[in-house]
Design a protein around this motif. Structure first.
Motif, PDB file in Angstrom:
ATOM      1  N   GLU A 288      48.340  33.997  36.327  1.00  0.00           N
ATOM      2  CA  GLU A 288      47.289  34.526  37.191  1.00  0.00           C
ATOM      3  C   GLU A 288      46.687  33.412  38.039  1.00  0.00           C
ATOM      4  O   GLU A 288      46.465  32.300  37.572  1.00  0.00           O
ATOM      5  CB  GLU A 288      46.185  35.190  36.367  1.00  0.00           C
ATOM      6  CG  GLU A 288      45.134  35.883  37.237  1.00  0.00           C
ATOM      7  CD  GLU A 288      44.058  36.561  36.410  1.00  0.00           C
ATOM      8  OE1 GLU A 288      43.769  37.746  36.667  1.00  0.00           O
ATOM      9  OE2 GLU A 288      43.504  35.899  35.496  1.00  0.00           O
ATOM     10  N   ILE A 290      43.391  32.838  40.965  1.00  0.00           N
ATOM     11  CA  ILE A 290      42.130  33.418  41.391  1.00  0.00           C
ATOM     12  C   ILE A 290      41.940  33.189  42.890  1.00  0.00           C
ATOM     13  O   ILE A 290      42.161  32.080  43.402  1.00  0.00           O
ATOM     14  CB  ILE A 290      40.942  32.798  40.625  1.00  0.00           C
ATOM     15  CG1 ILE A 290      41.191  32.875  39.117  1.00  0.00           C
ATOM     16  CG2 ILE A 290      39.634  33.484  41.009  1.00  0.00           C
ATOM     17  CD1 ILE A 290      41.383  34.280  38.593  1.00  0.00           C
ATOM     18  N   ASP A 307      44.417  28.083  40.274  1.00  0.00           N
ATOM     19  CA  ASP A 307      44.263  28.272  38.840  1.00  0.00           C
ATOM     20  C   ASP A 307      43.652  26.998  38.278  1.00  0.00           C
ATOM     21  O   ASP A 307      43.067  26.212  39.031  1.00  0.00           O
ATOM     22  CB  ASP A 307      45.582  28.653  38.163  1.00  0.00           C
ATOM     23  CG  ASP A 307      46.709  27.663  38.450  1.00  0.00           C
ATOM     24  OD1 ASP A 307      46.399  26.500  38.790  1.00  0.00           O
ATOM     25  OD2 ASP A 307      47.890  28.047  38.348  1.00  0.00           O
ATOM     26  N   ASP A 329      38.975  37.866  42.749  1.00  0.00           N
ATOM     27  CA  ASP A 329      40.014  38.683  42.109  1.00  0.00           C
ATOM     28  C   ASP A 329      41.136  37.789  41.586  1.00  0.00           C
ATOM     29  O   ASP A 329      41.468  36.749  42.175  1.00  0.00           O
ATOM     30  CB  ASP A 329      40.604  39.693  43.090  1.00  0.00           C
ATOM     31  CG  ASP A 329      39.681  40.875  43.333  1.00  0.00           C
ATOM     32  OD1 ASP A 329      38.669  40.995  42.624  1.00  0.00           O
ATOM     33  OD2 ASP A 329      39.979  41.677  44.240  1.00  0.00           O
ATOM     34  N   GLY A 330      41.740  38.216  40.490  1.00  0.00           N
ATOM     35  CA  GLY A 330      42.928  37.554  39.975  1.00  0.00           C
ATOM     36  C   GLY A 330      44.182  38.251  40.465  1.00  0.00           C
ATOM     37  O   GLY A 330      44.214  39.479  40.606  1.00  0.00           O
ATOM     38  N   THR A 332      48.377  38.380  39.718  1.00  0.00           N
ATOM     39  CA  THR A 332      49.471  37.995  38.821  1.00  0.00           C
ATOM     40  C   THR A 332      50.775  38.583  39.362  1.00  0.00           C
ATOM     41  O   THR A 332      50.802  39.726  39.817  1.00  0.00           O
ATOM     42  CB  THR A 332      49.227  38.518  37.400  1.00  0.00           C
ATOM     43  OG1 THR A 332      47.982  38.005  36.917  1.00  0.00           O
ATOM     44  CG2 THR A 332      50.339  38.094  36.462  1.00  0.00           C
ATOM     45  N   ALA A 356      44.638  44.029  41.591  1.00  0.00           N
ATOM     46  CA  ALA A 356      44.126  42.792  41.011  1.00  0.00           C
ATOM     47  C   ALA A 356      44.313  42.826  39.499  1.00  0.00           C
ATOM     48  O   ALA A 356      44.135  43.859  38.851  1.00  0.00           O
ATOM     49  CB  ALA A 356      42.658  42.623  41.361  1.00  0.00           C
ATOM     50  N   SER A 357      44.681  41.674  38.929  1.00  0.00           N
ATOM     51  CA  SER A 357      44.848  41.594  37.474  1.00  0.00           C
ATOM     52  C   SER A 357      43.528  41.330  36.776  1.00  0.00           C
ATOM     53  O   SER A 357      43.419  41.522  35.560  1.00  0.00           O
ATOM     54  CB  SER A 357      45.857  40.502  37.128  1.00  0.00           C
ATOM     55  OG  SER A 357      45.527  39.274  37.755  1.00  0.00           O
ATOM     56  N   SER A 358      42.501  40.906  37.509  1.00  0.00           N
ATOM     57  CA  SER A 358      41.143  40.753  36.985  1.00  0.00           C
ATOM     58  C   SER A 358      40.208  40.690  38.187  1.00  0.00           C
ATOM     59  O   SER A 358      40.643  40.490  39.325  1.00  0.00           O
ATOM     60  CB  SER A 358      41.008  39.500  36.115  1.00  0.00           C
ATOM     61  OG  SER A 358      41.235  38.338  36.884  1.00  0.00           O
ATOM     62  N   THR A 359      38.922  40.866  37.957  1.00  0.00           N
ATOM     63  CA  THR A 359      37.937  40.829  39.043  1.00  0.00           C
ATOM     64  C   THR A 359      36.720  40.029  38.598  1.00  0.00           C
ATOM     65  O   THR A 359      36.499  39.803  37.408  1.00  0.00           O
ATOM     66  CB  THR A 359      37.496  42.248  39.448  1.00  0.00           C
ATOM     67  OG1 THR A 359      36.920  42.899  38.311  1.00  0.00           O
ATOM     68  CG2 THR A 359      38.680  43.066  39.953  1.00  0.00           C
ATOM     69  N   ASN A 361      35.907  36.910  38.908  1.00  0.00           N
ATOM     70  CA  ASN A 361      36.060  35.551  38.384  1.00  0.00           C
ATOM     71  C   ASN A 361      35.230  34.563  39.210  1.00  0.00           C
ATOM     72  O   ASN A 361      35.088  34.715  40.428  1.00  0.00           O
ATOM     73  CB  ASN A 361      37.521  35.126  38.414  1.00  0.00           C
ATOM     74  CG  ASN A 361      38.388  35.987  37.521  1.00  0.00           C
ATOM     75  OD1 ASN A 361      38.343  35.866  36.312  1.00  0.00           O
ATOM     76  ND2 ASN A 361      39.166  36.874  38.126  1.00  0.00           N
ATOM     77  N   LYS A 503      39.197  30.845  33.568  1.00  0.00           N
ATOM     78  CA  LYS A 503      38.284  31.543  32.674  1.00  0.00           C
ATOM     79  C   LYS A 503      37.678  30.573  31.654  1.00  0.00           C
ATOM     80  O   LYS A 503      38.371  29.709  31.101  1.00  0.00           O
ATOM     81  CB  LYS A 503      39.013  32.666  31.937  1.00  0.00           C
ATOM     82  CG  LYS A 503      39.496  33.770  32.878  1.00  0.00           C
ATOM     83  CD  LYS A 503      40.184  34.888  32.113  1.00  0.00           C
ATOM     84  CE  LYS A 503      40.642  35.999  33.057  1.00  0.00           C
ATOM     85  NZ  LYS A 503      41.324  37.108  32.347  1.00  0.00           N
TER      86      LYS A 503
END
Length: 543
Positions: A288, A290, A307, A329-330, A332, A356-359, A361, A503
């Motif tokens: 991932e 960011i 990263d 957002d992440g 991947t 997005a794989s995460s938000t 961040n 993270k």
């Protein structure tokens, strides 16, 4: 010896009848007021001849010293059709005389015989023939039009002081009466980019009676009653052999075959590995990253990502990364090509990422000195950094696409205002020392910092010393389950640890200068160390 050079094109042996002659004024019976044969693209150093003809009243006589050309561009060509080019010539005796023919299939008729026309060579094992006793001789060759063309250009040329007569040129389509099949696309030995999931094989047939069927065989697996286009599912790194068979009554009456391949995709776990890759190759970033900044100005759809170990600039002028993303957002599974512009590594996507794989961040900027940026610029390229206690050499207000010199610690670098639609444009340039947060950049030999917003230019951080000597972290790398952190005073130390995805995995205050990392997996981490409002970041490797 007088020689004529020809190149024999592929001869199609089948049942033929003959259609309309496509050459204009191939018998040379029509001439204009300038004494040139009408309909010919070029007629250089030629004369109308009436005493030496093969048929009719006139022929063309190539005369004079030097080069003599006669050419015509023939329109109305159909790809896949077969044509017979025929002409009669007579070469008189002379010293060192050469004559030859050039030809080229084209789409616009703009052919330069000196650079991109093919020499037709043929007749006899040597490819040459002499003057044949100074008698009229016919030359004929069968040509098959390749895919994508609509014109045929040919040119006869003579050299030196020789005299050559030309007459009764013709270019006639052969009408095939036997059923046939041919693959139109892709062309043989085509190579497709990694990430290609399917390829359409297009083919055509002629002269069918209605009882035939088509079988497409892909790497030995037949597919009966196939139609065009036939879709071949593909995977990276694979080669495909495709045969199309025209079948009637259980018997294959014609076939065509091609081979194509799909390139391999290099997988990398993080941006550090990606940046170490070979320019021009295609990669998948499996880890991932960011998004730290989305460039909303311009049309290149650029995004800065990083990263825990490195950053890179996404340059997406084609807009393939079409999913809406936000800062923080992440992402991947990015796939694309590693490129470079003016020293800055870039990643050009080859396909979209669905979501997005995460938000949400948060990426903490790395505090660096001007000296750090100048001497280790590759480490900070496309990453969020902060230069503290920096002073601007210029006054006035910030303007778009403008470089400003900034200094600290006796060193000077460039602060470039590059994002013209942000609120930094038009604000006052500070006259006192400030902290500058932005993206590490490079243009040729110059490492730079790109601030984004008004808030990126702020009061100096409460840091007295950003040199590496302020804090030390050891052992590094470590496999002992702990690391020691020391500083120049005895106050409590606050430590935050971030993994390679940005993270936070630890946040604690040390009283004995020892950080327990036994519960962390092997890998690369970023450690932010704060004491008495002084902060720095360091890379920690756990084995």
């Amino acid at each position: 010896m007088k020689k004529i050079y020809f190149l024999l094109f592929t001869l199609l042996v089948a049942s033929f009848s003959f259609g309309q002659d496509l050459i204009v004024n191939g018998t040379f019976e029509s001439w204009d007021d300038a004494n040139n044969p009408t309909g010919w693209t070029k007629a250089e150093n030629v004369d109308q001849e009436s005493s030496e003809t093969h048929g009719g009243d006139y022929s063309v006589k190539h005369t004079a010293d030097g080069t003599k050309d006669l050419s015509q561009t023939i329109s109305g060509i159909t790809p896949g059709n077969t044509y017979t080019l025929s002409m009669w010539y007579k070469v008189e005796s002379g010293d060192g005389t050469d004559a030859r023919i050039w030809s080229k299939w084209s789409t616009d008729g703009t052919v330069d015989h000196d650079t991109d026309a093919d020499v037709l060579q043929g007749v006899g094992e040597t490819g040459y023939f002499d003057n044949n006793g100074n008698v009229w001789t016919e030359y004929s060759v069968v040509l098959t039009a390749p895919a994508g063309v609509n014109e045929f250009y040919f040119e006869v040329r003579s050299y030196g002081s020789a005299v050559v007569y030309w007459d009764d040129f013709s270019f006639v389509q052969q009408v095939v009466t036997t059923p046939s099949i041919s693959i139109l696309s892709p062309s043989n030995n085509s190579s497709f980019a990694p990430g290609t999931t399917s390829v359409d094989v297009e083919f055509s047939t002629v002269n069918l009676s209605g009882s035939e069927s088509i079988t497409v065989t892909v790497n030995g697996t037949p597919n009966v009653n196939a139609t065009s286009p036939f879709t071949v599912p593909t995977a990276d790194g694979e080669t495909y052999e495709v045969t199309v068979d025209l079948i009637d009554g259980g018997t294959t009456i014609d076939s065509d075959m091609i081979t194509f391949s799909v390139g391999s995709l290099n997988q990398v776990a993080n941006i550090t590995e990606l940046r170490a890759g070979t320019l021009g190759e295609t990669f998948e970033l499996t880890g991932e990253a960011i998004i730290t900044y989305i460039v909303t100005e311009g049309t290149r759809n650029q995004k800065y990502i990083q990263d825990g170990g490195a950053g890179i600039l996404i340059d997406d002028s084609a807009g393939l990364l079409s999913t809406p993303f936000n800062n923080g957002d992440g992402i991947t599974g990015l796939k694309g090509q590693l490129t470079e512009f003016a020293g800055t590594l870039q990643f050009v996507p080859s396909q979209n990422v669905a979501s997005a794989s995460s938000t949400g961040n948060t990426v903490t900027p790395i505090v660096v000195s001007v000296s750090d940026l100048l001497n280790n610029g590759e480490d900070y390229e496309s990453r969020l950094i902060t230069i503290n206690s920096a002073t601007f050499a210029d006054a006035g207000t910030f303007a778009d696409n403008t470089n400003y010199n900034v200094s600290n610690g006796g060193e000077t670098t460039i602060c470039r205002v590059a994002f013209g639609d942000e609120d930094l444009i038009g604000t006052a340039i500070p006259t006192t020392a400030v902290s500058i947060t932005g993206l590490g950049g490079q243009f040729n030999d110059d490492y730079q910092i790109f601030p984004r917003y008004t808030t990126d230019i702020a009061a100096p951080l409460s840091v007295t010393d950003f040199n590496a000597n302020t804090f030390s972290l050891y052992p590094n790398p470590t496999n002992t389950g702990s690391v020691s952190i020391s500083s120049t005073n005895s106050e409590a130390i606050s430590v935050q640890v971030f993994d390679i995805l940005g993270k936070q995995v630890k946040n604690q205050t040390l009283t004995n200068n020892t950080l327990n990392v036994a519960n962390l997996k092997s890998g690369v981490y970023i450690v932010k160390i704060t004491q008495n409002n002084a902060s720095t970041t360091k890379k920690l490797v756990i084995k």
